[in-house]
Design a protein around this motif. Structure first.
Motif, PDB file in Angstrom:
ATOM      1  N   ARG A 419      14.424  40.609  41.724  1.00 61.30           N
ATOM      2  CA  ARG A 419      15.233  40.613  42.939  1.00 61.30           C
ATOM      3  C   ARG A 419      16.374  41.602  42.753  1.00 61.30           C
ATOM      4  O   ARG A 419      17.082  41.557  41.740  1.00 61.30           O
ATOM      5  CB  ARG A 419      15.791  39.218  43.232  1.00 61.30           C
ATOM      6  CG  ARG A 419      16.541  39.112  44.563  1.00 61.30           C
ATOM      7  CD  ARG A 419      17.159  37.726  44.700  1.00 61.30           C
ATOM      8  NE  ARG A 419      17.780  37.500  46.003  1.00 61.30           N
ATOM      9  CZ  ARG A 419      17.238  36.802  46.984  1.00 61.30           C
ATOM     10  NH1 ARG A 419      16.050  36.234  46.806  1.00 61.30           N
ATOM     11  NH2 ARG A 419      17.858  36.636  48.128  1.00 61.30           N
ATOM     12  N   VAL A 420      16.549  42.478  43.721  1.00 56.65           N
ATOM     13  CA  VAL A 420      17.657  43.432  43.712  1.00 56.65           C
ATOM     14  C   VAL A 420      18.581  43.073  44.871  1.00 56.65           C
ATOM     15  O   VAL A 420      18.151  43.066  46.027  1.00 56.65           O
ATOM     16  CB  VAL A 420      17.165  44.880  43.838  1.00 56.65           C
ATOM     17  CG1 VAL A 420      18.341  45.844  43.808  1.00 56.65           C
ATOM     18  CG2 VAL A 420      16.180  45.218  42.722  1.00 56.65           C
ATOM     19  N   SER A 421      19.829  42.771  44.539  1.00 52.97           N
ATOM     20  CA  SER A 421      20.790  42.303  45.549  1.00 52.97           C
ATOM     21  C   SER A 421      22.011  43.203  45.572  1.00 52.97           C
ATOM     22  O   SER A 421      22.509  43.630  44.519  1.00 52.97           O
ATOM     23  CB  SER A 421      21.238  40.868  45.247  1.00 52.97           C
ATOM     24  OG  SER A 421      20.150  39.980  45.156  1.00 52.97           O
ATOM     25  N   HIS A 422      22.499  43.460  46.765  1.00 56.71           N
ATOM     26  CA  HIS A 422      23.751  44.200  46.932  1.00 56.71           C
ATOM     27  C   HIS A 422      24.683  43.360  47.793  1.00 56.71           C
ATOM     28  O   HIS A 422      24.312  42.913  48.884  1.00 56.71           O
ATOM     29  CB  HIS A 422      23.515  45.556  47.598  1.00 56.71           C
ATOM     30  CG  HIS A 422      24.785  46.333  47.776  1.00 56.71           C
ATOM     31  ND1 HIS A 422      25.421  46.978  46.731  1.00 56.71           N
ATOM     32  CD2 HIS A 422      25.562  46.555  48.876  1.00 56.71           C
ATOM     33  CE1 HIS A 422      26.518  47.574  47.172  1.00 56.71           C
ATOM     34  NE2 HIS A 422      26.625  47.340  48.464  1.00 56.71           N
ATOM     35  N   ASP A 423      25.897  43.144  47.284  1.00 63.52           N
ATOM     36  CA  ASP A 423      26.870  42.307  47.963  1.00 63.52           C
ATOM     37  C   ASP A 423      28.163  43.078  48.184  1.00 63.52           C
ATOM     38  O   ASP A 423      28.621  43.827  47.314  1.00 63.52           O
ATOM     39  CB  ASP A 423      27.169  41.051  47.135  1.00 63.52           C
ATOM     40  CG  ASP A 423      25.965  40.161  46.982  1.00 63.52           C
ATOM     41  OD1 ASP A 423      25.733  39.328  47.865  1.00 63.52           O
ATOM     42  OD2 ASP A 423      25.248  40.310  45.973  1.00 63.52           O
ATOM     43  N   LYS A 424      28.738  42.863  49.345  1.00 62.57           N
ATOM     44  CA  LYS A 424      30.017  43.467  49.695  1.00 62.57           C
ATOM     45  C   LYS A 424      30.908  42.389  50.283  1.00 62.57           C
ATOM     46  O   LYS A 424      30.473  41.606  51.126  1.00 62.57           O
ATOM     47  CB  LYS A 424      29.816  44.594  50.713  1.00 62.57           C
ATOM     48  CG  LYS A 424      31.105  45.304  51.104  1.00 62.57           C
ATOM     49  CD  LYS A 424      30.821  46.414  52.102  1.00 62.57           C
ATOM     50  CE  LYS A 424      32.106  47.128  52.528  1.00 62.57           C
ATOM     51  NZ  LYS A 424      31.836  48.203  53.518  1.00 62.57           N
ATOM     52  N   LYS A 425      32.163  42.334  49.825  1.00 63.74           N
ATOM     53  CA  LYS A 425      33.068  41.290  50.279  1.00 63.74           C
ATOM     54  C   LYS A 425      34.472  41.868  50.441  1.00 63.74           C
ATOM     55  O   LYS A 425      34.902  42.703  49.645  1.00 63.74           O
ATOM     56  CB  LYS A 425      33.073  40.135  49.283  1.00 63.74           C
ATOM     57  CG  LYS A 425      33.828  38.902  49.735  1.00 63.74           C
ATOM     58  CD  LYS A 425      33.562  37.717  48.819  1.00 63.74           C
ATOM     59  CE  LYS A 425      32.156  37.195  48.975  1.00 63.74           C
ATOM     60  NZ  LYS A 425      31.944  35.906  48.275  1.00 63.74           N
ATOM     61  N   LEU A 444      53.153  33.811  45.718  1.00 60.25           N
ATOM     62  CA  LEU A 444      53.792  35.076  46.053  1.00 60.25           C
ATOM     63  C   LEU A 444      53.765  35.318  47.552  1.00 60.25           C
ATOM     64  O   LEU A 444      52.741  35.107  48.205  1.00 60.25           O
ATOM     65  CB  LEU A 444      53.080  36.235  45.350  1.00 60.25           C
ATOM     66  CG  LEU A 444      53.277  36.382  43.835  1.00 60.25           C
ATOM     67  CD1 LEU A 444      52.509  37.604  43.342  1.00 60.25           C
ATOM     68  CD2 LEU A 444      54.753  36.501  43.483  1.00 60.25           C
ATOM     69  N   THR A 445      54.880  35.781  48.086  1.00 55.74           N
ATOM     70  CA  THR A 445      54.904  36.256  49.460  1.00 55.74           C
ATOM     71  C   THR A 445      54.252  37.634  49.486  1.00 55.74           C
ATOM     72  O   THR A 445      54.756  38.583  48.861  1.00 55.74           O
ATOM     73  CB  THR A 445      56.345  36.351  49.978  1.00 55.74           C
ATOM     74  OG1 THR A 445      56.930  35.047  49.966  1.00 55.74           O
ATOM     75  CG2 THR A 445      56.377  36.912  51.389  1.00 55.74           C
ATOM     76  N   GLN A 446      53.128  37.751  50.170  1.00 58.76           N
ATOM     77  CA  GLN A 446      52.399  39.021  50.145  1.00 58.76           C
ATOM     78  C   GLN A 446      51.414  39.108  51.302  1.00 58.76           C
ATOM     79  O   GLN A 446      51.030  38.105  51.899  1.00 58.76           O
ATOM     80  CB  GLN A 446      51.664  39.195  48.813  1.00 58.76           C
ATOM     81  CG  GLN A 446      50.752  38.049  48.439  1.00 58.76           C
ATOM     82  CD  GLN A 446      50.158  38.232  47.048  1.00 58.76           C
ATOM     83  OE1 GLN A 446      50.107  39.329  46.515  1.00 58.76           O
ATOM     84  NE2 GLN A 446      49.703  37.149  46.449  1.00 58.76           N
ATOM     85  N   ASP A 447      51.022  40.332  51.575  1.00 56.09           N
ATOM     86  CA  ASP A 447      50.068  40.634  52.635  1.00 56.09           C
ATOM     87  C   ASP A 447      49.102  41.655  52.058  1.00 56.09           C
ATOM     88  O   ASP A 447      49.484  42.803  51.792  1.00 56.09           O
ATOM     89  CB  ASP A 447      50.787  41.189  53.863  1.00 56.09           C
ATOM     90  CG  ASP A 447      49.929  41.132  55.113  1.00 56.09           C
ATOM     91  OD1 ASP A 447      48.701  41.023  54.960  1.00 56.09           O
ATOM     92  OD2 ASP A 447      50.476  41.200  56.223  1.00 56.09           O
ATOM     93  N   LEU A 448      47.831  41.264  51.849  1.00 52.39           N
ATOM     94  CA  LEU A 448      46.884  42.097  51.111  1.00 52.39           C
ATOM     95  C   LEU A 448      45.611  42.330  51.913  1.00 52.39           C
ATOM     96  O   LEU A 448      45.201  41.483  52.713  1.00 52.39           O
ATOM     97  CB  LEU A 448      46.509  41.443  49.776  1.00 52.39           C
ATOM     98  CG  LEU A 448      47.657  41.159  48.799  1.00 52.39           C
ATOM     99  CD1 LEU A 448      47.143  40.353  47.619  1.00 52.39           C
ATOM    100  CD2 LEU A 448      48.298  42.448  48.331  1.00 52.39           C
ATOM    101  N   ASP A 449      44.981  43.474  51.652  1.00 51.26           N
ATOM    102  CA  ASP A 449      43.673  43.803  52.221  1.00 51.26           C
ATOM    103  C   ASP A 449      42.839  44.400  51.093  1.00 51.26           C
ATOM    104  O   ASP A 449      43.064  45.541  50.683  1.00 51.26           O
ATOM    105  CB  ASP A 449      43.831  44.795  53.377  1.00 51.26           C
ATOM    106  CG  ASP A 449      42.546  44.969  54.166  1.00 51.26           C
ATOM    107  OD1 ASP A 449      41.521  44.396  53.758  1.00 51.26           O
ATOM    108  OD2 ASP A 449      42.562  45.704  55.171  1.00 51.26           O
ATOM    109  N   LEU A 450      41.882  43.608  50.589  1.00 50.30           N
ATOM    110  CA  LEU A 450      41.121  43.996  49.393  1.00 50.30           C
ATOM    111  C   LEU A 450      39.626  43.946  49.681  1.00 50.30           C
ATOM    112  O   LEU A 450      39.176  43.260  50.608  1.00 50.30           O
ATOM    113  CB  LEU A 450      41.444  43.063  48.230  1.00 50.30           C
ATOM    114  CG  LEU A 450      42.921  42.873  47.873  1.00 50.30           C
ATOM    115  CD1 LEU A 450      43.063  41.770  46.830  1.00 50.30           C
ATOM    116  CD2 LEU A 450      43.528  44.175  47.369  1.00 50.30           C
ATOM    117  N   SER A 451      38.850  44.657  48.859  1.00 53.57           N
ATOM    118  CA  SER A 451      37.389  44.619  48.997  1.00 53.57           C
ATOM    119  C   SER A 451      36.746  44.833  47.647  1.00 53.57           C
ATOM    120  O   SER A 451      37.353  45.382  46.717  1.00 53.57           O
ATOM    121  CB  SER A 451      36.901  45.690  49.991  1.00 53.57           C
ATOM    122  OG  SER A 451      37.203  46.988  49.508  1.00 53.57           O
ATOM    123  N   THR A 452      35.503  44.384  47.533  1.00 52.30           N
ATOM    124  CA  THR A 452      34.720  44.570  46.315  1.00 52.30           C
ATOM    125  C   THR A 452      33.244  44.623  46.682  1.00 52.30           C
ATOM    126  O   THR A 452      32.838  44.103  47.729  1.00 52.30           O
ATOM    127  CB  THR A 452      34.976  43.423  45.306  1.00 52.30           C
ATOM    128  OG1 THR A 452      34.259  43.684  44.097  1.00 52.30           O
ATOM    129  CG2 THR A 452      34.511  42.087  45.867  1.00 52.30           C
TER     130      THR A 452
END
Length: 503
Positions: A419-425, A444-452
């Motif tokens: 099985r070959v899987s590709h995940d994006k989050k 922490l007081t913070q505002d973040l926009d992250l991806s992996t």
């Protein structure tokens, strides 16, 4: 003798009781069980033929025990455990062979399937599922066929499909301790010769077993309503279509409102503002199956939604903190697979795609002044102070897989799969105090926009040996994975990502 049996771990010997004729049974006095057929590898096989450590709990056992939800089924399974996350009904954790996820907000480590549809929301794991026909629990990594979030294993729950040519209605009523009452109706209606409808509706209510000394209703009460409807049609001689919709609403209360020994002994607690929760789940799926010359083609198109809310409440009267949370989860999935066989080869190829959106919120508020000790200095935090985290997590998964079993000889087989899987989050995360002071104490007081994102290859290879017609031994090497993700609640760092897990 229990009407279900279980397969042991890898490198095992699996005896299976095969049926004998009435004459043989009369002559020998032997009693045997009919074989149990499973479709955990997307093809009909007996337990003896499945080279997986699997426990299958069948309809008779489920009905005898009144087990129509996962927390009642898993106690029947070796090396399996079920627990609620943080004590409530908003999230559940399934552990197989000691592998689980208990962190609130993280993806599960055991894949959960409802009538062939992968369910990503752990708030749906412990819902009532009346009219169950089988629960199959596969232990160990299931990276090839049930590959998404399956490092600990996978759980398949099956409900009854409509029956052609059958008109029936069944009513069931039940009572239990603590004032629990339940009523259930299951019906099957023939719509001509080539179509049928099946429906089920169940209501369960109980008064709760903990008397609340602060007044009001008892604690740990139960109030659930579950319904499902299925429409099945034999469109042509080679095409079968099944449309299914389910909806459930579960309202429950936590019961840890005081020292455990006192609560257990007196069955009384003191909570002037209990933690009330409501969880709703619904899903729509459309399964189409075509019998082709090349094999059987199956398409499963599904949508699922889960909505949960914990209203502001406290664990006990002495607690100065009110907690609350909410969640809105939605997913779309599509799976295509083609299964076929020749004289010596059984094979399956497939594609799986899923997209989900998970909106979470969690907060606390002080209902009284609170003395906070920091570095030897006491600070008084005024009543009304609060903090909250908000997160929106979006995920995309795409996978392709192949799995096959080749009969090398009449008694020895070779198994293999990939099985070959590709995940994006990605995550959009914010934490702040509710008064807008610009500082917070618990995170922490913070505002973040992250991806992996990442790609993972899950192999499976093994052998089987039919020692006798009634006994099969197998050895298997397999891998599973859980993709990287993000912490979504009261983060104490700006690094919210947790790494991919493999087994």
């Amino acid at each position: 003798m229990n009407p279900y049996r279980f397969a042991l771990a890898s490198f095992c010997v699996l005896p299976t009781a095969l049926p004998v004729s009435a004459q043989q049974e009369a002559a020998t006095g032997a009693f045997t069980l009919d074989p149990i057929y499973l479709d955990v590898q997307f093809r009909q096989e007996t337990e003896q033929e499945v080279p997986i450590s699997v426990t299958s709990v069948q309809s008779d056992e489920l009905k005898a025990r009144g087990a129509d939800r996962l927390d009642k089924v898993l106690p029947l399974v070796p090396n399996a455990n079920f627990a609620t996350v943080r004590g409530g009904i908003e999230a559940s954790s399934v552990a197989l062979r000691g592998i689980s996820t208990t962190a609130y907000g993280a993806d599960p480590s055991v894949a959960f399937y409802m009538d062939g549809v992968y369910v990503g929301a752990d708030s749906a794991f412990d819902g009532e599922m009346p009219d169950l026909t089988a629960v199959n629990v596969m232990q160990g990594p299931q990276g090839t066929l049930s590959g998404h979030n399956a490092i600990g294993g996978a759980v398949q729950m099956r409900t009854a499909d409509p029956e052609f040519g059958v008109n029936s209605t069944k009513l069931t009523f039940g009572v239990a301790e603590h004032g629990e009452r339940s009523g259930e109706i299951v019906g099957n209606a023939a719509l001509g010769e080539r179509a049928a409808l099946r429906y089920v509706l169940k209501r369960t209510y109980s008064d709760g077993w903990l008397v609340n000394e602060a007044g009001g209703d008892n604690l740990d009460s139960k109030d659930t309503l579950t319904g499902r409807i299925k429409l099945k049609a034999q469109v042509t001689d080679t095409w079968t279509s099944l449309l299914s919709y389910d909806h459930s609403k579960d309202k429950g209360r936590r019961y840890g409102f005081g020292p455990l020994d006192e609560v257990a002994d007196t069955r009384r607690a003191d909570s002037d503002q209990p933690l009330d929760e409501t969880v709703e789940n619904e899903g729509l799926s459309w399964t189409n199956t075509w019998d082709l010359e090349a094999g059987r083609l199956e398409s499963i198109t599904a949508w699922r939604h889960s909505d949960s809310e914990m209203h502001p409440g406290a664990h006990s009267t002495v607690s100065p903190i009110l907690r609350y949370s909410s969640r809105d989860y939605e997913q779309l999935s599509q799976e295509l697979r083609l299964t076929g066989q020749t004289d010596r080869l059984d094979w399956t190829v497939g594609l799986f795609a899923m997209k989900s959106s998970d909106k979470r919120g969690e907060g606390i508020a002080l209902r009284d002044d609170y003395d906070y000790d920091y570095g030897g200095t006491t600070y008084t935090i005024p009543a009304g102070y609060g903090e909250r985290s908000r997160a929106k997590i979006e995920s995309e998964t795409l996978a392709a897989y192949f799995d096959g079993a080749w009969a090398l000889t009449d008694r020895i087989g070779i198994l293999g799969g990939l099985r070959v899987s590709h995940d994006k989050k990605s995550i959009d995360y914010n934490h702040a105090d509710t008064a807008g002071n610009g500082y917070s104490l618990l995170a922490l007081t913070q505002d973040l926009d992250l991806s992996t994102s990442g790609t993972f290859v899950s192999p499976r290879i093994g052998m089987t040996w039919d020692v006798t017609p009634e006994m099969t031994a197998y050895g298997m090497i397999t891998a599973g994975y859980k993709p990287a993700g993000f912490v979504s609640s009261f983060a104490e760092t700006s690094d919210l990502e947790y790494d991919r897990e493999t087994a």
